[in-house]
Design a protein around this motif. Structure first.
Motif, PDB file in Angstrom:
ATOM      1  N   ARG A 131       9.407 -13.623 -21.094  1.00  0.00           N
ATOM      2  CA  ARG A 131       8.822 -14.465 -20.419  1.00  0.00           C
ATOM      3  C   ARG A 131       9.023 -15.890 -20.075  1.00  0.00           C
ATOM      4  O   ARG A 131       8.321 -16.477 -18.667  1.00  0.00           O
ATOM      5  CB  ARG A 131       7.892 -13.849 -20.213  1.00  0.00           C
ATOM      6  N   ILE A 132       8.641 -16.190 -20.634  1.00  0.00           N
ATOM      7  CA  ILE A 132       8.774 -18.283 -21.461  1.00  0.00           C
ATOM      8  C   ILE A 132       9.789 -18.693 -19.943  1.00  0.00           C
ATOM      9  O   ILE A 132       9.985 -19.154 -18.774  1.00  0.00           O
ATOM     10  CB  ILE A 132       9.126 -18.429 -22.395  1.00  0.00           C
ATOM     11  N   ALA A 133      11.539 -18.254 -20.266  1.00  0.00           N
ATOM     12  CA  ALA A 133      12.071 -18.200 -19.948  1.00  0.00           C
ATOM     13  C   ALA A 133      12.813 -18.090 -18.322  1.00  0.00           C
ATOM     14  O   ALA A 133      13.096 -18.521 -17.149  1.00  0.00           O
ATOM     15  CB  ALA A 133      13.796 -17.684 -20.238  1.00  0.00           C
ATOM     16  N   GLY A 134      11.513 -16.617 -18.094  1.00  0.00           N
ATOM     17  CA  GLY A 134      11.874 -16.554 -16.816  1.00  0.00           C
ATOM     18  C   GLY A 134      10.507 -17.610 -15.912  1.00  0.00           C
ATOM     19  O   GLY A 134      11.195 -17.991 -14.477  1.00  0.00           O
ATOM     20  N   ALA A 151      16.995 -22.701 -18.535  1.00  0.00           N
ATOM     21  CA  ALA A 151      15.686 -22.197 -18.538  1.00  0.00           C
ATOM     22  C   ALA A 151      15.866 -21.231 -20.334  1.00  0.00           C
ATOM     23  O   ALA A 151      14.351 -21.500 -21.089  1.00  0.00           O
ATOM     24  CB  ALA A 151      15.586 -20.724 -17.387  1.00  0.00           C
ATOM     25  N   GLY A 152      17.017 -20.817 -20.609  1.00  0.00           N
ATOM     26  CA  GLY A 152      16.464 -20.607 -21.972  1.00  0.00           C
ATOM     27  C   GLY A 152      16.647 -21.228 -23.021  1.00  0.00           C
ATOM     28  O   GLY A 152      16.456 -20.599 -23.992  1.00  0.00           O
ATOM     29  N   GLY A 153      17.577 -22.092 -23.064  1.00  0.00           N
ATOM     30  CA  GLY A 153      17.176 -23.007 -24.191  1.00  0.00           C
ATOM     31  C   GLY A 153      16.210 -23.543 -24.289  1.00  0.00           C
ATOM     32  O   GLY A 153      14.984 -23.494 -25.199  1.00  0.00           O
ATOM     33  N   ALA A 155      13.144 -21.955 -23.057  1.00  0.00           N
ATOM     34  CA  ALA A 155      12.559 -21.089 -23.609  1.00  0.00           C
ATOM     35  C   ALA A 155      12.375 -21.245 -24.887  1.00  0.00           C
ATOM     36  O   ALA A 155      10.746 -21.251 -25.303  1.00  0.00           O
ATOM     37  CB  ALA A 155      12.495 -19.857 -22.735  1.00  0.00           C
ATOM     38  N   GLU A 156      13.512 -21.420 -25.417  1.00  0.00           N
ATOM     39  CA  GLU A 156      13.137 -20.763 -27.516  1.00  0.00           C
ATOM     40  C   GLU A 156      12.578 -22.656 -28.177  1.00  0.00           C
ATOM     41  O   GLU A 156      11.413 -22.499 -29.052  1.00  0.00           O
ATOM     42  CB  GLU A 156      14.461 -21.459 -27.371  1.00  0.00           C
ATOM     43  N   THR A 157      13.047 -24.031 -26.905  1.00  0.00           N
ATOM     44  CA  THR A 157      12.443 -25.106 -27.646  1.00  0.00           C
ATOM     45  C   THR A 157      10.771 -24.710 -27.777  1.00  0.00           C
ATOM     46  O   THR A 157       9.847 -25.011 -28.328  1.00  0.00           O
ATOM     47  CB  THR A 157      12.409 -26.271 -27.228  1.00  0.00           C
ATOM     48  N   VAL A 158      10.396 -24.413 -25.612  1.00  0.00           N
ATOM     49  CA  VAL A 158       8.766 -23.987 -26.233  1.00  0.00           C
ATOM     50  C   VAL A 158       8.402 -22.967 -26.998  1.00  0.00           C
ATOM     51  O   VAL A 158       7.348 -23.928 -27.423  1.00  0.00           O
ATOM     52  CB  VAL A 158       8.445 -24.160 -24.341  1.00  0.00           C
ATOM     53  N   TYR A 159       9.026 -21.913 -26.889  1.00  0.00           N
ATOM     54  CA  TYR A 159       8.306 -21.357 -27.743  1.00  0.00           C
ATOM     55  C   TYR A 159       7.739 -21.215 -29.036  1.00  0.00           C
ATOM     56  O   TYR A 159       6.738 -21.515 -29.985  1.00  0.00           O
ATOM     57  CB  TYR A 159       8.989 -20.175 -27.851  1.00  0.00           C
ATOM     58  N   THR A 160       9.773 -22.357 -30.059  1.00  0.00           N
ATOM     59  CA  THR A 160       8.982 -22.917 -31.319  1.00  0.00           C
ATOM     60  C   THR A 160       8.360 -24.168 -30.790  1.00  0.00           C
ATOM     61  O   THR A 160       7.254 -24.572 -32.230  1.00  0.00           O
ATOM     62  CB  THR A 160      10.453 -23.856 -31.466  1.00  0.00           C
ATOM     63  N   PRO A 191       9.630 -34.328 -20.152  1.00  0.00           N
ATOM     64  CA  PRO A 191      11.910 -34.969 -19.889  1.00  0.00           C
ATOM     65  C   PRO A 191      11.993 -33.698 -18.803  1.00  0.00           C
ATOM     66  O   PRO A 191      13.420 -34.295 -17.895  1.00  0.00           O
ATOM     67  CB  PRO A 191      12.415 -34.741 -21.232  1.00  0.00           C
ATOM     68  N   HIS A 192      11.557 -32.807 -18.186  1.00  0.00           N
ATOM     69  CA  HIS A 192      12.825 -31.982 -17.623  1.00  0.00           C
ATOM     70  C   HIS A 192      11.946 -31.458 -16.236  1.00  0.00           C
ATOM     71  O   HIS A 192      12.765 -30.586 -15.222  1.00  0.00           O
ATOM     72  CB  HIS A 192      12.669 -30.379 -18.068  1.00  0.00           C
TER      73      HIS A 192
END
Length: 194
Positions: A131-134, A151-153, A155-160, A191-192
């Motif tokens: 859902r974060i990636a979406g 978005a996928g990469g 998303a992993e950073t945001v979740y971490t 930064p994004h």
């Protein structure tokens, strides 16, 4: 004909989450949960069979709870990034003290130690990352994020960062947990941004 239920299973699971926050899973009793939802412990025993089965039901409902939180956040705003922050901060809305967070982390410890619960926790984590990636992909399409954002990469950073922010708030954070989380997620996204 059986009498209609005055309290739904979903309401019981919400009450169980509140009780876990107050008491932790080890000290939790059916009486704690019963007092949260206005039922007797015997009724809970009838419905779930045991405290362990109730905790398994809480863990099993975590994916649906996460999906619902993202749906509700997305319905409140046109901004995918705002929906993302609302959903993630919303997961912590019931946590106001370090003790409550510690009690929920104790539930995570049970999730990790028990293979069945671990699978449910992994499903919930995968749903949250998806859902974060979406939302990040949608934010890229709508111009909130740079066009080359992975978005996928991200998303992993945001979740971490989200999970790390829970721990840092518990150790030395100040103020309300939801604000602490928002600030850390915004720092990762900044930064994004376009």
């Amino acid at each position: 004909m059986p009498r209609p239920r005055s309290v739904t299973d979903e309401q019981i699971l919400e009450g169980a989450l509140k009780a876990i926050g107050k008491h932790g899973p080890a000290r939790l009793t059916l009486a704690h949960v019963a007092s949260e939802v206005g039922l007797s412990p015997a009724t809970l025993l009838q419905r779930f069979g045991s405290k362990a089965a109730l905790l398994a039901a809480v863990a099993g409902g975590s994916t649906a709870y996460a999906e619902e939180a993202f749906d509700e956040a997305a319905a409140r705003t046109e901004s995918p990034l705002e929906a993302l922050m609302d959903a993630l901060a919303g997961f912590a809305r019931a946590i106001t003290t370090r003790e409550e967070l510690a009690n929920h982390l104790a539930m995570l410890q049970l999730d990790v130690a028990d293979p069945k619960l671990r699978g449910q926790a992994a499903d919930q984590a995968a749903a949250v990352r998806r859902r974060i990636a979406g939302l990040l992909a949608q934010a890229t399409r709508q111009g909130e994020l740079a066009g080359d954002t992975n978005a996928g990469g991200l998303a992993e950073t945001v979740y971490t960062a989200y999970n790390g922010a829970l721990i840092t708030w518990a150790l030395y954070g100040q103020g309300e947990l939801q604000r602490w989380l928002r600030k850390r997620i915004q720092a990762v996204l900044e930064p994004h941004r376009r």
